[in-house]
Design a protein around this motif. Sequence first.
Motif, PDB file in Angstrom:
ATOM      1  N   PRO A 172       0.809  -1.232   0.000  1.00  0.00           N
ATOM      2  CA  PRO A 172       0.000   0.000   0.000  1.00  0.00           C
ATOM      3  C   PRO A 172       0.834   1.271   0.000  1.00  0.00           C
ATOM      4  O   PRO A 172       0.368   2.318  -0.461  1.00  0.00           O
ATOM      5  N   PHE A 173       2.072   1.190   0.504  1.00  0.00           N
ATOM      6  CA  PHE A 173       2.912   2.375   0.613  1.00  0.00           C
ATOM      7  C   PHE A 173       3.907   2.499  -0.536  1.00  0.00           C
ATOM      8  O   PHE A 173       4.216   3.612  -0.969  1.00  0.00           O
ATOM      9  N   LEU A 174       4.409   1.368  -1.035  1.00  0.00           N
ATOM     10  CA  LEU A 174       5.437   1.419  -2.079  1.00  0.00           C
ATOM     11  C   LEU A 174       4.912   1.080  -3.466  1.00  0.00           C
ATOM     12  O   LEU A 174       5.509   1.483  -4.461  1.00  0.00           O
ATOM     13  N   GLN A 175       3.828   0.334  -3.545  1.00  0.00           N
ATOM     14  CA  GLN A 175       3.230  -0.013  -4.849  1.00  0.00           C
ATOM     15  C   GLN A 175       1.730   0.273  -4.801  1.00  0.00           C
ATOM     16  O   GLN A 175       0.898  -0.627  -4.936  1.00  0.00           O
ATOM     17  N   PRO A 176       1.340   1.537  -4.575  1.00  0.00           N
ATOM     18  CA  PRO A 176      -0.078   1.852  -4.353  1.00  0.00           C
ATOM     19  C   PRO A 176      -0.965   1.542  -5.546  1.00  0.00           C
ATOM     20  O   PRO A 176      -2.174   1.332  -5.378  1.00  0.00           O
ATOM     21  N   GLY A 177      -0.410   1.493  -6.747  1.00  0.00           N
ATOM     22  CA  GLY A 177      -1.217   1.194  -7.920  1.00  0.00           C
ATOM     23  C   GLY A 177      -1.418  -0.282  -8.164  1.00  0.00           C
ATOM     24  O   GLY A 177      -2.182  -0.670  -9.064  1.00  0.00           O
ATOM     25  N   LEU A 178      -0.760  -1.132  -7.393  1.00  0.00           N
ATOM     26  CA  LEU A 178      -0.862  -2.578  -7.582  1.00  0.00           C
ATOM     27  C   LEU A 178      -2.186  -3.075  -7.025  1.00  0.00           C
ATOM     28  O   LEU A 178      -2.491  -2.891  -5.842  1.00  0.00           O
TER      29      LEU A 178
END
Length: 463
Positions: free
Chosen positions: A255-261
């Motif tokens: 949620p913090f480093l790959q929010p678009g995943l």
Amino acid sequence: MSNLHRRAGADRHAAALHVNPLYSGLISEGGVPRYRLPDGPMHPDAALAIIRDELMLDGNARLNLATFSTTWMEPQAKELIGECLDRNMVDREEYPQVAELEGRCVNMLSELWHDPGQGIGCSTAGSSEAAMLGGLAMKFAWRRRRGGAGGRPNLVIGTNTHVCWPKFCRYWDVEPRWAPIRRRGGPSDLRLDPEDVVSRCDADTIGVVAVLGSTQTGAYDPVADIAAALDRLEAERGLDVPLHVDAAGGGFVAPFLQPGLAWDFRLPRVRSINASGHKFGLVYPAVGWVVWQDAADLPGDLVLHTDVLGGPQETFTLNFSRSGAPIAAQYYNFLRLGFDGYRAVQRTCQDVARHLAAGIAGLGGLEPLTDGGELPAFAVRTAADLGCTAHELSDRLRRRGWQVPAYHLPPALEEIPVLRFVVRNGFSFDIADRLLADLRDTLREVRGPGRPASRQPLTALTR
């Protein structure tokens, strides 16, 4: 070392601890027995000193690259933990505010994981318990769907899953259907194949487990692709198979480093998620979390009602009594860090992990199979002509204070021994550079004088 402990034999019954003479006068004459209760009490300072002396033999937790568990918290968090150790989490009548903090944490996680608003969840004694609760909910829901007409339930899991999942299958009589991890592309491509997963599903499949951050390699499974494949399965064959995401590591990273995943409740096929607060949730062991997308995903016959503690309450955890301290610590981190703080901590861990992976790749004879670009953790394998095995290299590093585990990859890749490096909060660039220097010196030792670094290409893992 096994975590199973057997009773010491008669020949060890009289064994005593060797105690520093300075403690004389604080303990009874004759020393301290190792494997039986002392005959009488001792001074608290003596008990503390004796145990502290023994614990000095443990490794330095900050140099432990084997564990995903948090090894550092702020002094204020430690103080709060000490104040809450005596609060029994299950006693909601006596400690209603601890229960309130638990509910707030569940709501924060539900929002973080894009729950549409009808979710339900709880804390657990660790992510393994949370995973088992998710599995039990799927089994009970399958039994309800089948109306007693089903055969033996099965669960489709990857060979990259945590040991808690085969435990779940064994303890609750569920057939594990293993889908192998494969390597087909770049350095971070050790993950499940969605078609492999779907091919193992049938009417008695209680669910599929995807892993957001394998403990073996740090890689994420392609959750959205698996969800899409299961959607097609339902459209073509009418099989409605729920998807559970084991986000023990990645639930506090993605949620913090790959929010678009898209891996969470943005995918309707994802019915439940477990995560570990004591891993990248940044809390000391032990606390886990499980959230279901909808209250209907938690079958009512899994929830028990009791008033034994003075008031009516519902419970649906495997464990009953446990301290509320980890809940307070998790809530402390949520307030203390917020979204931006968590992002900064996890970004630093990932940057250090990628720096370390790149440095190791440059030493020669070692190949990172993942690069720390998903979880801040990666696996490394050794060249055949390195001069030592992965296990021998792990042992040599331990002599320098570093705890780096060596193990084999799962079936289909089991001939590949690897080392794992986990970067947690508090493991800095300076510490990483010290590790690289020690690793460089260790490789120089095993290669022998005048022998150049191996540049032999490592064979492909494609299977």
